[in-house]
Design an enzyme around this catalytic site. Structure first.
Site, PDB file in Angstrom:
ATOM      1  N   ASP A   6       0.828  -1.316   0.157  1.00 55.32           N
ATOM      2  CA  ASP A   6       0.143   0.084  -0.005  1.00 55.32           C
ATOM      3  C   ASP A   6       0.779   1.371   0.005  1.00 55.32           C
ATOM      4  O   ASP A   6       0.664   2.344   0.557  1.00 55.32           O
ATOM      5  CB  ASP A   6      -0.931   0.100   0.904  1.00 55.32           C
ATOM      6  CG  ASP A   6      -2.040   0.901   1.058  1.00 55.32           C
ATOM      7  OD1 ASP A   6      -2.222   1.448  -0.024  1.00 55.32           O
ATOM      8  OD2 ASP A   6      -2.728   1.488   2.354  1.00 55.32           O
ATOM      9  N   CYS A  18     -17.372   8.015   1.755  1.00 55.83           N
ATOM     10  CA  CYS A  18     -16.849   6.836   2.529  1.00 55.83           C
ATOM     11  C   CYS A  18     -16.395   7.508   3.783  1.00 55.83           C
ATOM     12  O   CYS A  18     -15.510   8.107   3.703  1.00 55.83           O
ATOM     13  CB  CYS A  18     -16.003   6.123   1.460  1.00 55.83           C
ATOM     14  SG  CYS A  18     -15.297   4.618   2.629  1.00 55.83           S
TER      15      CYS A  18
END
Length: 321
Positions: free
Chosen positions: A86, A166
């Site tokens: 990531d 979100c």
């Protein structure tokens, strides 16, 4: 969001990130929780921190594992490697699906038949030409539990996510004030959101994570909002040492805590919001105005003062209108 747009070309093809790559090895590390992640949402005086962030930072845990595998690969097969956790423009979820680790569910996250929703992903890029695994097929069927449970309606359609709605994006990546129309729906979620992951029926096959450093710390399972609202920069860094939460910084985190305080329907928390009306951070002051207005509008009105920051002034105007 700008980063997503500017890195689109690199994310679309691993060779754009490293021209010499010939194969990508995807690995998953299970972090299955030992309880129901949604139970904390009923404790409105406590903060809900996403399961993955209740232990040590996964970046620091997974990368050494990847490097160990990479060293073994070089020693036994040669070639060159790069590892990613990531940390670059890598499309981990589509690559993991292509490698057979799982499939991208309707909530866009990876789902595993063996581990459910709870997998961290890491990638090893290599110059070796390795055999290709079979991709996993989609097993969502007609289920839409993950879509329906979302508090802020962040899924405009199956397999599509509007990150601007979100809660994970809003509490972690978003740097400004939380959009006013979404605050009430956030409840007591102060860092991330596990709702769409938790309700997936494939979690019946999930297993408890065994990496000790990823285990939830007792003081992060259900921290009191009142205590979190009192964090200064030093105490914030101490509490979240080695935690992914530390990366958002004290001001953004306290902003999130104040939104949760405003949603708590607990007037005893009004004093914590009131104290933060004079915080050095405009982000915190603005959130404090909103929170106190929700809990004790009369007190807020009595404390009305001009603020040099336009965004805070806007909060005052909205709260007292």
């Amino acid at each position: 969001m700008t980063w997503m747009a500017t890195t689109a070309a690199r994310r679309g093809d691993p060779r754009a990130l490293w021209s010499e790559v010939r194969s990508v090895i995807m690995l998953g590390l299970n972090y299955g929780p030992d309880g129901d992640p949604l139970a904390i949402l009923k404790q409105r005086d406590r903060g809900a921190i996403s399961v993955y962030a209740q232990g040590d930072d996964y970046h620091d845990i997974i990368k050494p594992h990847l490097k160990r595998v990479a060293r073994w690969l070089i020693a036994n097969a040669g070639g060159d490697v790069k590892v990613f956790v990531d940390t670059a423009a890598v499309m981990e979820k589509p690559l993991a699906a292509s490698a057979g680790l799982g499939w991208q569910g309707k909530h866009t996250n990876l789902v595993s038949r063996e581990f459910g929703s709870w997998l961290f992903l890491g990638a090893i890029f290599t110059t070796l030409d390795l055999p290709v695994d079979n991709a996993e097929t989609d097993h969502c069927g007609a289920c839409r539990k993950c879509l329906d449970v979302c508090p802020t309606a962040a899924f405009p359609a199956p397999y599509q996510l509007d990150a601007r709605r979100c809660i994970s994006y809003l509490t972690i990546e978003h740097k400004g004030p939380i959009p006013r129309e979404l605050r009430a729906a956030m409840g007591n979620r102060i860092y991330g959101c596990d709702d769409c992951l938790s309700v997936c029926p494939w979690n019946k096959f999930a297993q408890l994570g065994h990496e000790a450093k990823l285990a939830s710390r007792d003081n992060l399972r259900a921290p009191k909002l009142a205590e979190l609202a009192r964090l200064d920069d030093a105490s914030f860094r101490t509490l979240f040492a080695k935690s992914p939460v530390k990366r958002v910084g004290r001001d953004r985190f306290v902003r999130n805590v104040l939104v949760a305080i405003g949603n708590a329907d607990d007037v005893t928390l009004a004093a914590d919001a009131e104290r933060l009306l004079t915080d050095a951070s405009p982000l915190v002051r603005g959130a404090a105005v909103w929170a106190l207005g929700r809990l004790d509008r009369a007190t807020l009105k009595a404390l009305r003062r001009p603020d040099e920051d336009a965004s805070v002034e806007d909060e005052w105007a909205a709260a007292l209108s």
